[in-house]
Design an enzyme around this catalytic site. Structure first.
Site, short mmCIF file in Angstrom:
data_model
loop_
_atom_site.label_atom_id
_atom_site.label_comp_id
_atom_site.label_asym_id
_atom_site.label_seq_id
_atom_site.Cartn_x
_atom_site.Cartn_y
_atom_site.Cartn_z
N THR A 159 0.85 -1.20 0.00
CA THR A 159 0.00 0.00 0.00
C THR A 159 0.88 1.25 0.00
OG1 THR A 159 -1.79 -1.12 1.18
CG2 THR A 159 -1.79 1.28 1.23
N PHE A 192 1.03 5.32 0.68
CA PHE A 192 0.37 6.36 1.47
C PHE A 192 0.91 7.73 1.09
CE2 PHE A 192 0.17 2.54 4.01
CZ PHE A 192 -1.04 2.59 4.69
#
Length: 281
Positions: free
Chosen positions: A173, A175
């Site tokens: 992921t 960010f």
């Protein structure tokens, strides 16, 4: 004004919480119920930074962030890449033989199909990963397990029955780290990223012409996404990440050419590229 906190969406033990602790261990993670509340915490001075997931290698982009960030009043001041390492968690006394049901977020359950199939475990959808860990800790039943982070196991006193149970090893992921004010690095700093949004003018081949400047000026665009605005089919906004500083000559020329064909252009932030990018070459 409160300092020393970094806000994230979710409950303690979430992967966003883990990202906060790794990227900014000097700050105290501040859990928030929604992305709006995560952004408000920074706007209102209750947090110094916000950790906002923008995309995942398996699940794709996070639509809420693309919709909220451009009008949030915050600036992107950094990025962080977090490897998603799912763990099968259980209460003390549980084992692979006792677990019958596995609780987690729908996306996480979709990423551990092999585990569920091989052990004949029933998936149960919950609101989030860390919340699932909190649930099974409260229930105390050896038949119920959770898929969540190792941090969730630590916070809720659970056993890690299996590590890295995700089907895809590249599950990562990305960010954005956002703050109230921009932190514009000097132009000469190497390895910078620039993020911006734009809308093209309603003329033939506007997008093709707008993006041509990046090719002719040798600017690498690492991300380009489009999405509809205001519930219509004719208001399209584009979200882009490029390598470089806006004041670098080639980047400046590319942005000037882009602006000629756009109805709106807004830079969201200039920030150092995360070291993870070097592994993508």
């Amino acid at each position: 004004m409160s300092q020393g906190a970094i806000s994230f969406q979710g409950v303690p033990g979430a992967y966003s919480d883990l990202a906060c602790r790794k990227a900014h261990p000097e700050l105290t993670p501040l859990p928030c119920e929604t992305f709006e509340a995560t952004i408000d915490a920074v706007r209102e001075g209750r947090a110094e930074l916000a950790m906002l997931p923008c995309e995942n290698t398996l699940a794709g982009r996070v639509p809420d962030i693309h919709a909220l960030l451009p009008d949030s009043g915050l600036a992107i001041v950094g990025e962080h890449f977090e490897r998603v390492e799912h763990c099968l968690l259980g209460v003390k006394g549980s084992s692979l033989e006792t677990i019958r049901r596995v609780h987690s977020h729908a996306v996480a359950l979709g990423q551990v199909r092999r585990l569920l199939r091989e052990h004949g475990m029933q998936p149960v959808v919950e609101a989030d990963t860390a919340g699932s860990a909190a649930l099974i800790a409260r229930w105390g039943q050896v038949e119920d397990g959770a898929v969540a982070s190792s941090l969730a196991a630590e916070l809720y006193g659970l056993e890690i029955l299996l590590r890295n149970v995700e089907d895809a090893a590249h599950n990562t992921t990305r960010f954005y780290v956002a703050a109230r004010e921009p932190r514009l690095p000097p132009e000469e700093v190497p390895g910078l990223m620039t993020s911006f949004v734009f809308r093209v003018r309603n003329v033939p081949a506007a997008l093709y012409k707008a993006l041509g400047g990046f090719a002719t000026n040798g600017v690498n665009m690492t991300k380009l996404e489009s999405y509809q605005l205001e519930g219509t089919f004719n208001a399209t906004q584009f979200y882009a990440d490029i390598e470089g500083h806006p004041e670098e000559r080639n980047v400046r020329l590319a942005l000037e050419e882009l602006q000629f064909f756009t109805a709106q252009l807004k830079v969201l932030g200039v920030y150092p590229a995360h070291p993870f990018r070097k592994t993508l070459r």
